[in-house]
Design an enzyme around this catalytic site. Structure first.
Site, mmCIF file in Angstrom:
data_model
loop_
_atom_site.group_PDB
_atom_site.id
_atom_site.type_symbol
_atom_site.label_atom_id
_atom_site.label_comp_id
_atom_site.label_asym_id
_atom_site.label_seq_id
_atom_site.Cartn_x
_atom_site.Cartn_y
_atom_site.Cartn_z
ATOM 1 N N PHE A 58 -73.838 -32.738 -10.785
ATOM 2 C CA PHE A 58 -72.383 -32.489 -10.988
ATOM 3 C C PHE A 58 -71.445 -31.818 -11.725
ATOM 4 O O PHE A 58 -71.309 -32.977 -12.796
ATOM 5 C CB PHE A 58 -71.225 -32.670 -9.744
ATOM 6 C CG PHE A 58 -70.131 -32.090 -9.689
ATOM 7 C CD1 PHE A 58 -70.079 -31.758 -8.248
ATOM 8 C CD2 PHE A 58 -68.765 -32.292 -9.746
ATOM 9 C CE1 PHE A 58 -69.040 -30.888 -7.718
ATOM 10 C CE2 PHE A 58 -67.596 -32.230 -9.766
ATOM 11 C CZ PHE A 58 -67.908 -31.076 -8.667
ATOM 12 N N ASP A 104 -74.469 -41.579 -9.262
ATOM 13 C CA ASP A 104 -73.205 -40.996 -8.661
ATOM 14 C C ASP A 104 -73.189 -40.580 -7.758
ATOM 15 O O ASP A 104 -74.355 -40.085 -6.838
ATOM 16 C CB ASP A 104 -72.643 -39.446 -9.954
ATOM 17 C CG ASP A 104 -71.724 -38.755 -8.782
ATOM 18 O OD1 ASP A 104 -71.173 -39.201 -7.640
ATOM 19 O OD2 ASP A 104 -70.617 -37.865 -9.539
ATOM 20 N N TYR A 152 -64.101 -39.431 -0.546
ATOM 21 C CA TYR A 152 -63.834 -38.015 0.478
ATOM 22 C C TYR A 152 -64.584 -37.828 0.834
ATOM 23 O O TYR A 152 -63.979 -36.685 1.661
ATOM 24 C CB TYR A 152 -62.237 -37.374 -0.467
ATOM 25 C CG TYR A 152 -62.944 -36.718 -1.639
ATOM 26 C CD1 TYR A 152 -63.813 -35.734 -1.538
ATOM 27 C CD2 TYR A 152 -61.903 -37.388 -3.199
ATOM 28 C CE1 TYR A 152 -63.824 -35.456 -3.125
ATOM 29 C CE2 TYR A 152 -62.524 -37.280 -4.378
ATOM 30 C CZ TYR A 152 -63.451 -36.342 -4.664
ATOM 31 O OH TYR A 152 -63.791 -35.870 -5.524
ATOM 32 N N LYS A 153 -65.846 -38.463 0.918
ATOM 33 C CA LYS A 153 -66.667 -37.342 1.209
ATOM 34 C C LYS A 153 -67.411 -37.537 2.926
ATOM 35 O O LYS A 153 -66.328 -37.821 4.020
ATOM 36 C CB LYS A 153 -68.503 -36.997 0.840
ATOM 37 C CG LYS A 153 -67.512 -36.464 -0.846
ATOM 38 C CD LYS A 153 -68.271 -35.518 -1.571
ATOM 39 C CE LYS A 153 -68.609 -35.641 -2.743
ATOM 40 N NZ LYS A 153 -67.802 -34.153 -3.382
ATOM 41 N N ARG A 158 -73.415 -24.359 1.957
ATOM 42 C CA ARG A 158 -73.288 -25.504 1.697
ATOM 43 C C ARG A 158 -72.978 -25.420 3.866
ATOM 44 O O ARG A 158 -71.836 -26.054 3.965
ATOM 45 C CB ARG A 158 -73.743 -26.604 1.281
ATOM 46 C CG ARG A 158 -73.735 -26.218 -0.408
ATOM 47 C CD ARG A 158 -73.018 -28.054 -1.156
ATOM 48 N NE ARG A 158 -71.843 -27.827 -0.866
ATOM 49 C CZ ARG A 158 -70.686 -28.559 -1.839
ATOM 50 N NH1 ARG A 158 -71.631 -29.498 -2.099
ATOM 51 N NH2 ARG A 158 -69.467 -28.625 -1.771
#
Ligand SMILES: Cc1ncc(COP(=O)(O)O)c(C=O)c1O
Length: 426
Positions: A128, A207, A232-233, A386
């Site tokens: 990322f 990560d 938050y995912k 995605r």
């Protein structure tokens, strides 16, 4: 027998789903909305509304400052323990703190300091960007004494372990990788990477943003050194919910926190003028935590714990396989190709399809004027669409309808109606 690629088959799979009751526990008002972006921002659990209401009205509104001694002060540690259960760590090795990027900075800094004399950092070109920006910033901060080397993926989808092994040297201080890569969903073998790194006396910083809550992680089994991740995912903690960090017990005292603040102090309310580091994981805190966001996270974590990460993974594998099967049948002829690993043990819980018109196709998916359903995936440059599968609320029927809408968009060339001008957030 039910036809394997039919809506009735999708409905049958939903009736057989052992996790189906969890969907009812999310706020889902619009049944025509097919949300496949839980890998960016998870849905809102109904209990979160109650928890936040209580935190706002009672804890803040009535108890005011007294609430710090009635739970707020311990909240980051207490919820860290729940995350520790989800990622296979000891309860005293995880704490909620800041954002993923800030946590990555803190732990990477601490690792580089601990590894003084070694000057190489390894990451990959699928990581990322924020993680790479943090590492690039650290190289500057350490006055360009370090080199950041990126493992190059030959296909942009997966990493080659032999290539990774070749990159290690006696100079390797730190390896910093996403456990599941954000574009392709490639899943690193955590145990293998740890073993390679430890053979070379390097530390590994994971990560976990795209793996936590989506698949079993055992930091203990992998003897992992350091990790960060967002909530938050797949943990459904809400926009900007606090991230977490993990430091293996034996490293906690050895590593420094570069952003010393009062929440990481031994006893902040003594207001000593000189900083004394708190013992244990608490020393990695800096300032006041976002109490309301932390409160909203608790019911979401409880739901993941209740469902069990093995059951979540089992359904995620079944659903990602199902999506790929439908795509093979209906989409590959229309110019789509798989942008994720083919084998399910090598990938996380989102599936990426590549298409030269990916951006315009994703615009058409979201458009309520097209078809009966609004399908929300996300788009990642240059050509990746995605689809996030969150087993707690994604149904087989939704996956079926998402592919059906894609078919319609391609058959009728509906994507041609849209411009290629990108919005600020894709
Ligand atoms: C893998 C990964 N790492 C880091 C981040 C950045 O997280 P934060 O905004 O909490 O710093 C994200 C954000 O989506 C991410 O997907």
């Amino acid at each position: 027998m039910t036809e394997p690629y039919s809506l009735s088959k999708a409905r049958l799979l939903d009736t057989q789903d052992s996790l189906k009751a969890f969907r009812e526990r999310f706020v889902i008002k619009d049944s025509s909305l097919i949300y496949m972006d839980g890998n960016s921002l998870g849905r809102l659990p109904s209990d979160t509304v109650k928890y936040l209401d209580k935190a706002i009205r009672e804890q803040w509104g009535e108890r005011l400052i007294r609430s710090w001694n009635e739970g707020w002060y311990q909240q980051s540690m207490r919820l860290g323990k729940k995350i520790a259960q989800i990622i296979g760590a000891r309860p005293d090795e995880v704490i909620l703190s800041d954002s993923t990027s800030v946590n990555l900075y803190k732990l990477a800094y601490g690792a580089l300091k601990l590894q003084e004399g070694r000057h190489e950092i390894i990451s990959d070109d699928m990581n990322f960007p924020s993680d790479l920006y943090v590492l690039q910033g650290l190289v500057k901060q350490f006055e360009d004494k370090h080199t950041l080397r990126l493992l190059k993926s030959s296909d942009g989808i997966s990493a080659d372990m032999t290539e990774l092994l070749r990159m290690f040297s006696s100079q390797t201080a730190l390896v910093s990788l996403s456990h599941v890569t954000f574009k392709s969903s490639y899943l690193y073998d955590m145990e293998k990477v740890s073993e390679l790194a430890h053979m070379h006396k390097a530390l590994v910083l994971w990560d976990l943003s795209h793996s936590v809550g989506a698949l079993p992680v055992s930091l203990k089994k992998a003897n992992a050194d350091l990790a960060v991740g967002c909530t938050y995912k797949y943990l459904n903690g809400g926009p900007g919910s606090p991230a977490f960090l993990y430091v293996r017990k034996d490293l906690q005292e050895k590593m420094v926190n570069p952003i010393q603040g009062w929440f990481g102090e031994k006893n902040p309310f003594e207001f000593k003028l000189n900083y004394r580091s708190s013992p244990g994981i608490r020393k990695y805190l800096t300032g006041t935590p976002p109490v309301l966001s932390v409160s909203g996270l608790e019911p979401a974590l409880d739901m993941v714990l209740e469902a069990g990460i093995s059951a979540i993974r089992k359904k995620s594998i079944a659903q990602t396989d199902y999506l790929i099967q439908l795509a093979e049948k209906y989409l590959y002829g229309a110019g789509f190709r798989l942008g994720s690993p083919e084998f399910n043990e090598k990938r996380g819980s989102h599936i990426t399809f590549k298409h030269a018109e990916g951006y315009r196709i994703s615009k058409a998916l979201i458009d309520p004027e097209v078809g009966k359903k609004v399908v929300v995936p996300d788009f990642r440059e240059p050509n990746n669409i995605r689809f996030g599968i969150t087993p707690l609320y994604t149904s087989y029927e939704e996956i079926f309808h998402a592919v059906e809408k894609l078919r319609m968009i391609m058959d009728q060339k509906i994507y041609e109606r849209y411009t290629t001008t990108r919005g600020k957030v894709t």
